[in-house]
Design a protein around this motif. Structure first.
Motif, short mmCIF file in Angstrom:
data_model
loop_
_atom_site.label_atom_id
_atom_site.label_comp_id
_atom_site.label_asym_id
_atom_site.label_seq_id
_atom_site.Cartn_x
_atom_site.Cartn_y
_atom_site.Cartn_z
N LEU A 91 17.38 -65.56 9.98
CA LEU A 91 16.08 -66.20 10.22
C LEU A 91 15.22 -65.33 11.16
O LEU A 91 14.04 -65.13 10.93
N TRP A 92 15.84 -64.81 12.17
CA TRP A 92 15.10 -63.97 13.12
C TRP A 92 14.60 -62.70 12.45
O TRP A 92 13.47 -62.26 12.67
N ALA A 93 15.38 -62.06 11.60
CA ALA A 93 14.98 -60.85 10.89
C ALA A 93 13.81 -61.14 9.97
O ALA A 93 12.88 -60.33 9.85
N ALA A 94 13.78 -62.33 9.30
CA ALA A 94 12.67 -62.68 8.41
C ALA A 94 11.39 -62.88 9.21
O ALA A 94 10.29 -62.45 8.79
N VAL A 95 11.47 -63.50 10.34
CA VAL A 95 10.27 -63.70 11.18
C VAL A 95 9.79 -62.37 11.71
O VAL A 95 8.59 -62.10 11.75
N ALA A 96 10.68 -61.49 12.13
CA ALA A 96 10.29 -60.20 12.70
C ALA A 96 9.60 -59.32 11.67
O ALA A 96 8.69 -58.57 12.02
N ARG A 97 9.97 -59.45 10.37
CA ARG A 97 9.32 -58.64 9.33
C ARG A 97 7.89 -59.08 9.10
O ARG A 97 7.03 -58.27 8.76
N THR A 98 7.54 -60.32 9.29
CA THR A 98 6.19 -60.82 9.02
C THR A 98 5.27 -60.72 10.23
O THR A 98 4.06 -60.90 10.10
N ALA A 99 5.82 -60.44 11.39
CA ALA A 99 5.00 -60.40 12.61
C ALA A 99 4.22 -59.10 12.68
O ALA A 99 4.66 -58.06 12.19
N GLN A 100 3.00 -59.19 13.24
CA GLN A 100 2.17 -58.00 13.48
C GLN A 100 2.02 -57.81 14.99
O GLN A 100 1.90 -58.77 15.74
N ALA A 101 1.99 -56.57 15.39
CA ALA A 101 1.87 -56.27 16.82
C ALA A 101 0.46 -56.60 17.30
O ALA A 101 -0.53 -56.36 16.61
N MET A 102 0.35 -57.19 18.50
CA MET A 102 -0.97 -57.51 19.06
C MET A 102 -1.70 -56.22 19.45
O MET A 102 -2.91 -56.10 19.28
N HIS A 103 -1.00 -55.28 20.00
CA HIS A 103 -1.58 -54.00 20.40
C HIS A 103 -0.83 -52.90 19.70
O HIS A 103 0.19 -52.41 20.21
N PRO A 104 -1.31 -52.47 18.57
CA PRO A 104 -0.57 -51.44 17.84
C PRO A 104 -0.57 -50.12 18.63
O PRO A 104 -1.51 -49.80 19.33
N VAL A 105 0.50 -49.40 18.51
CA VAL A 105 0.65 -48.12 19.20
C VAL A 105 -0.23 -47.10 18.50
O VAL A 105 -0.14 -46.92 17.28
N ARG A 106 -1.11 -46.47 19.26
CA ARG A 106 -2.00 -45.46 18.68
C ARG A 106 -1.28 -44.12 18.73
O ARG A 106 -0.70 -43.76 19.75
N ARG A 107 -1.36 -43.44 17.68
CA ARG A 107 -0.75 -42.12 17.63
C ARG A 107 -1.80 -41.08 18.01
O ARG A 107 -2.87 -41.03 17.41
N ILE A 108 -1.46 -40.26 19.00
CA ILE A 108 -2.35 -39.20 19.45
C ILE A 108 -1.94 -37.93 18.73
O ILE A 108 -0.77 -37.53 18.79
N PRO A 109 -2.91 -37.30 18.04
CA PRO A 109 -2.52 -36.08 17.32
C PRO A 109 -2.17 -34.97 18.31
O PRO A 109 -2.83 -34.79 19.32
#
Length: 192
Positions: free
Chosen positions: A15-33
């Motif tokens: 159940l926890w794995a299913a919920v974790a797959r559908t969740a979106q991060a509030m502050h996505p990590v920005r990738r710095i080139p």
């Protein structure tokens, strides 16, 4: 007493794995080139200090005393007397009417002697007197705190500005070489 931590049962883990797959991060990590080329080299700053190695002996480049010398202070003092008389006095053409020699005296001995001498000269109507202080002994011990040369040479101009001598003294200037140079001062007195 500590609590034992409860572990998840297998169905709770699914159940926890299913919920974790559908969740979106509030502050996505920005990738710095990452930079692909080396940046331009930064030129080194010019050093204000000379090269110094451990164990080398440091030398002072100039004296520590940042205060102006007595000669400089007297030379930059505003002119309070007749300019023509001042020029004659500073060139040694005016002869002092009386003189006092403070050589070898302590500050406690010299101050009352100076006060008595100046007030007596003013009472007699003298205009130009010579105060001989000497240049002072060189006794720099090389420590971090500088030691002034010539205690009386530094104190006498201050004493001449303060009461009871301040109202009587019109001008103080360094004496000409034939009257003692840097080791003496002309004191021009006001009229009685």
């Amino acid at each position: 007493m500590s609590r034992r931590r409860r572990t998840l049962r297998p169905e709770e883990e699914e159940l926890w794995a299913a919920v974790a797959r559908t969740a979106q991060a509030m502050h996505p990590v920005r990738r710095i080139p990452l930079p692909t080329a080396d940046p331009a080299p930064v030129p080194p700053r010019p050093s204000l200090l000379a090269a110094f190695t451990v164990g080398a002996k440091a030398t002072a480049t100039r004296p520590h005393d940042l205060a102006p010398t007595v000669s400089e202070r007297l030379a930059t003092a505003p002119l309070a007397m007749d300019a023509r008389q001042f020029t004659r006095m500073s060139r040694g053409r005016l002869a002092p009417e009386s003189r006092i020699d403070l050589h070898g005296m302590t500050m406690a001995e010299a101050h009352p002697e100076l006060v008595h001498f100046i007030l007596d000269a003013h009472r007699r109507g003298h205009r130009l007197v010579l105060v001989i202080t000497g240049k002072g002994k060189r006794r720099d011990d090389g420590g971090p705190i500088p030691v002034r040369t010539g205690i009386l040479r530094h104190q006498v101009p201050m004493w001449l500005r303060l009461p009871p001598l301040g109202p009587v003294v019109q001008q103080v200037a360094e004496a000409h070489a034939k009257h003692g140079g840097a080791g003496a001062m002309y004191v021009y007195l006001r009229r009685g």
